[in-house]
Design a protein around this motif. Structure first.
Motif, short mmCIF file in Angstrom:
data_model
loop_
_atom_site.label_atom_id
_atom_site.label_comp_id
_atom_site.label_asym_id
_atom_site.label_seq_id
_atom_site.Cartn_x
_atom_site.Cartn_y
_atom_site.Cartn_z
N VAL A 184 -3.36 2.65 -10.23
CA VAL A 184 -2.59 2.67 -8.64
C VAL A 184 -3.95 1.83 -7.93
CG1 VAL A 184 -2.79 3.75 -7.22
CG2 VAL A 184 -0.40 4.02 -9.12
N LEU A 185 -5.19 3.60 -8.69
CA LEU A 185 -6.24 2.92 -7.86
C LEU A 185 -7.18 1.66 -8.07
CD1 LEU A 185 -8.52 4.78 -6.14
CD2 LEU A 185 -9.58 5.75 -7.81
N HIS B 161 0.75 -0.81 0.11
CA HIS B 161 0.31 -0.25 0.05
C HIS B 161 0.80 1.29 -0.11
CE1 HIS B 161 -3.64 -2.11 2.26
NE2 HIS B 161 -3.11 -2.80 0.17
N LEU B 162 2.03 1.22 1.22
CA LEU B 162 3.01 2.43 1.05
C LEU B 162 3.28 2.81 -0.76
CD1 LEU B 162 4.86 2.10 4.26
CD2 LEU B 162 2.37 3.44 3.30
N ALA B 163 3.84 1.67 -0.99
CA ALA B 163 4.78 1.69 -2.06
C ALA B 163 3.45 2.33 -3.66
CB ALA B 163 4.95 0.52 -2.91
N LEU B 164 2.58 1.56 -3.35
CA LEU B 164 0.99 2.30 -4.38
C LEU B 164 0.53 3.68 -4.32
CD1 LEU B 164 -1.03 -0.58 -4.66
CD2 LEU B 164 -0.12 0.02 -6.15
N PHE B 165 0.67 4.07 -2.96
CA PHE B 165 0.21 5.76 -2.71
C PHE B 165 1.39 6.57 -3.21
CE2 PHE B 165 -2.10 3.70 1.26
CZ PHE B 165 -3.60 4.29 0.62
N MET B 166 2.50 5.74 -2.45
CA MET B 166 3.92 7.06 -3.66
C MET B 166 3.53 6.71 -4.71
SD MET B 166 7.76 7.17 -3.14
CE MET B 166 8.38 7.33 -1.53
N ILE B 167 3.15 6.15 -5.53
CA ILE B 167 2.97 6.52 -6.74
C ILE B 167 1.89 6.82 -7.93
CG2 ILE B 167 2.55 4.73 -9.30
CD1 ILE B 167 3.97 2.43 -7.89
N GLY B 168 1.04 6.34 -6.99
CA GLY B 168 -0.45 7.76 -7.04
C GLY B 168 0.08 9.22 -6.88
N ALA B 169 0.55 9.39 -5.73
CA ALA B 169 1.07 10.36 -5.34
C ALA B 169 1.51 11.21 -6.36
CB ALA B 169 1.77 10.37 -4.00
#
Length: 316
Positions: free
Chosen positions: A133-134, A71-79
Motif C-alpha cells: 500500500v505504501l 487514496h481513501l481505499a488504499l488508506f483503508m487497506i493499509g489501516a
C-alpha cells in the motif's frame, strides 16, 4: 459490574461474540483473525480516521470536490493490515503481561492458540500488505510512512517505563494525519501538523477511557497508564484533552481554508466528545468499552463535515 471471561472454543474474552470470525471463518484462520483483532474493527477505524480527515482537508485546500477515492481505499487497506500487524507485534511483546490479566489471558499467544513463531510469520505477512500500500503513494509519502515505524516500534514498551503510554500510542495512531495530506501534495503544511497534534490529544483521551477497563489488573502487574495516572481526575483530564483536540482540529481546518460545514462538523463532534465525558463511569468496564467504541461515530461526524464542505465549496 463483574465481567465474565470465556475461553471456550478458543474465543478471546473481550472479543465481540457471534462475530463472523467465530461463525464463518475457517477453523485454521480463527486464531490469526483474533490475533489481528479482525472481529474488532474499532481499532483500524481509529487508525484510519486521521488518514481520511487529512485527505479530506487536502481536498478542501486543493479545491477538489471530494477526497481522492483511490487514496481513501488504499488508506483503508493499509489501516486494516497495519492495525493487525501492530496488534500482533504488541501481543508478542506483551505475552507475559497478557497471561496475567483476566481480559487478555485468552488471547491467541498466551492461551497457546498461536505459537510465537507463527505469530511472527503472520506479522511479516501483514506488514508486506502495508508495504505494498505504501509503495503506491508518492516518494515523500513513502519516506514519511517509513518514519512512522519508530513510534509503532516503541509504543508496546512504554507501559513499562512511563505513565503516558497513551501519548506514544497517539504518536503512532495519528500519523495518518500527515499521510493524507502528503499523498495529495507531496509535502507537509501547517494544517496536517495541527491535525496530527490534535489527533494525539484525541487518542490519549479515548485510550484513557479504554484503559480504565484494566486498571486493577494493571496495578497488580505493574503496567502504567493515563487511566491509573488520572484516576478520579479522569473527567477533568478528558475535558482538557478533548478540548485541546477540538481546538487544534479547528485550527487545522482554518489553515486548510475550510468553510462553515467543516466547522459545523467539528462542533457536532465536540458535542459527541462532551457526551463521552458526561456519561463516563470509570468503574463500569462495559460502559468504558462502549464509549471508547463510540469514537467511530465521532470520526464519521468530522469526516462528513470536511467532505460536505469540499463538495459545497466546489459547487459555489
Amino acid at each position: 459490574m463483574t465481567r465474565q471471561y470465556d475461553t471456550f472454543g478458543g474465543r478471546v474474552a473481550d472479543a465481540v461474540k457471534g462475530h463472523w470470525v467465530d461463525t464463518h471463518a475457517p477453523e485454521w484462520l480463527r486464531p490469526y483473525a483474533r490475533l489481528a483483532r479482525w472481529e474488532r474493527p474499532i481499532g483500524w477505524w481509529l487508525l484510519l480516521w486521521p488518514c481520511w480527515w487529512s485527505a479530506a482537508l487536502a481536498a478542501i485546500a486543493s479545491g477538489s470536490a471530494i477526497p481522492n477515492p483511490w487514496h481513501l481505499a488504499l488508506f483503508m487497506i493499509g489501516a486494516i493490515a497495519m492495525r493487525g500487524a501492530g496488534c500482533t507485534y504488541n501481543d508478542l511483546v506483551d505475552q507475559d503481561i497478557d497471561a496475567k490479566v483476566a481480559r487478555t489471558r485468552s488471547r491467541p499467544i498466551p492461551s497457546g492458540q498461536v505459537t510465537p513463531f507463527m505469530a511472527k510469520v503472520f506479522l511479516v505477512a501483514q506488514a508486506l500488505v502495508g508495504l505494498a500500500v505504501l509503495l503506491s503513494f508518492n516518494r515523500f509519502s513513502i519516506i514519511l510512512g517509513f518514519a512512522s515505524l519508530l513510534p509503532v516500534a516503541i509504543y508496546p514498551f512504554m507501559k513499562r517505563v512511563t505513565n503516558w503510554p497513551q501519548l506514544f500510542l497517539g504518536f503512532a495512531f495519528s500519523w495518518g494525519a500527515l499521510m493524507g495530506w502528503a499523498a495529495t501534495f507531496g509535502s507537509l503544511g501547517l494544517a496536517p501538523v495541527l491535525l496530527y497534534v490534535g489527533g494525539i490529544l484525541w487518542t490519549i483521551g479515548y485510550d484513557t477511557i479504554y484503559a480504565h477497563q484494566d486498571k486493577e489488573d494493571d496495578a497488580l502487574v505493574g503496567v502504567r497508564s493515563t487511566a491509573r495516572l488520572f484516576g478520579e481526575r479522569t473527567k477533568p483530564a478528558l475535558v482538557l484533552l478533548y478540548g485541546g483536540a477540538t481546538l487544534l482540529f479547528t485550527l487545522a481546518a482554518a489553515a486548510a481554508d475550510a468553510g462553515p460545514l467543516a466547522f459545523a462538523g467539528l462542533a457536532l463532534g465536540a458535542l459527541h466528545l462532551a457526551y463521552q465525558v458526561v456519561r463516563l463511569d470509570i468503574d463500569d468496564a462495559d460502559q468504558c468499552l462502549a464509549l471508547f467504541r463510540s469514537n467511530t461515530r465521532y470520526g464519521w461526524i468530522v469526516f462528513a463535515g470536511f467532505v460536505l464542505d469540499a463538495m459545497v465549496a466546489r459547487l459555489l
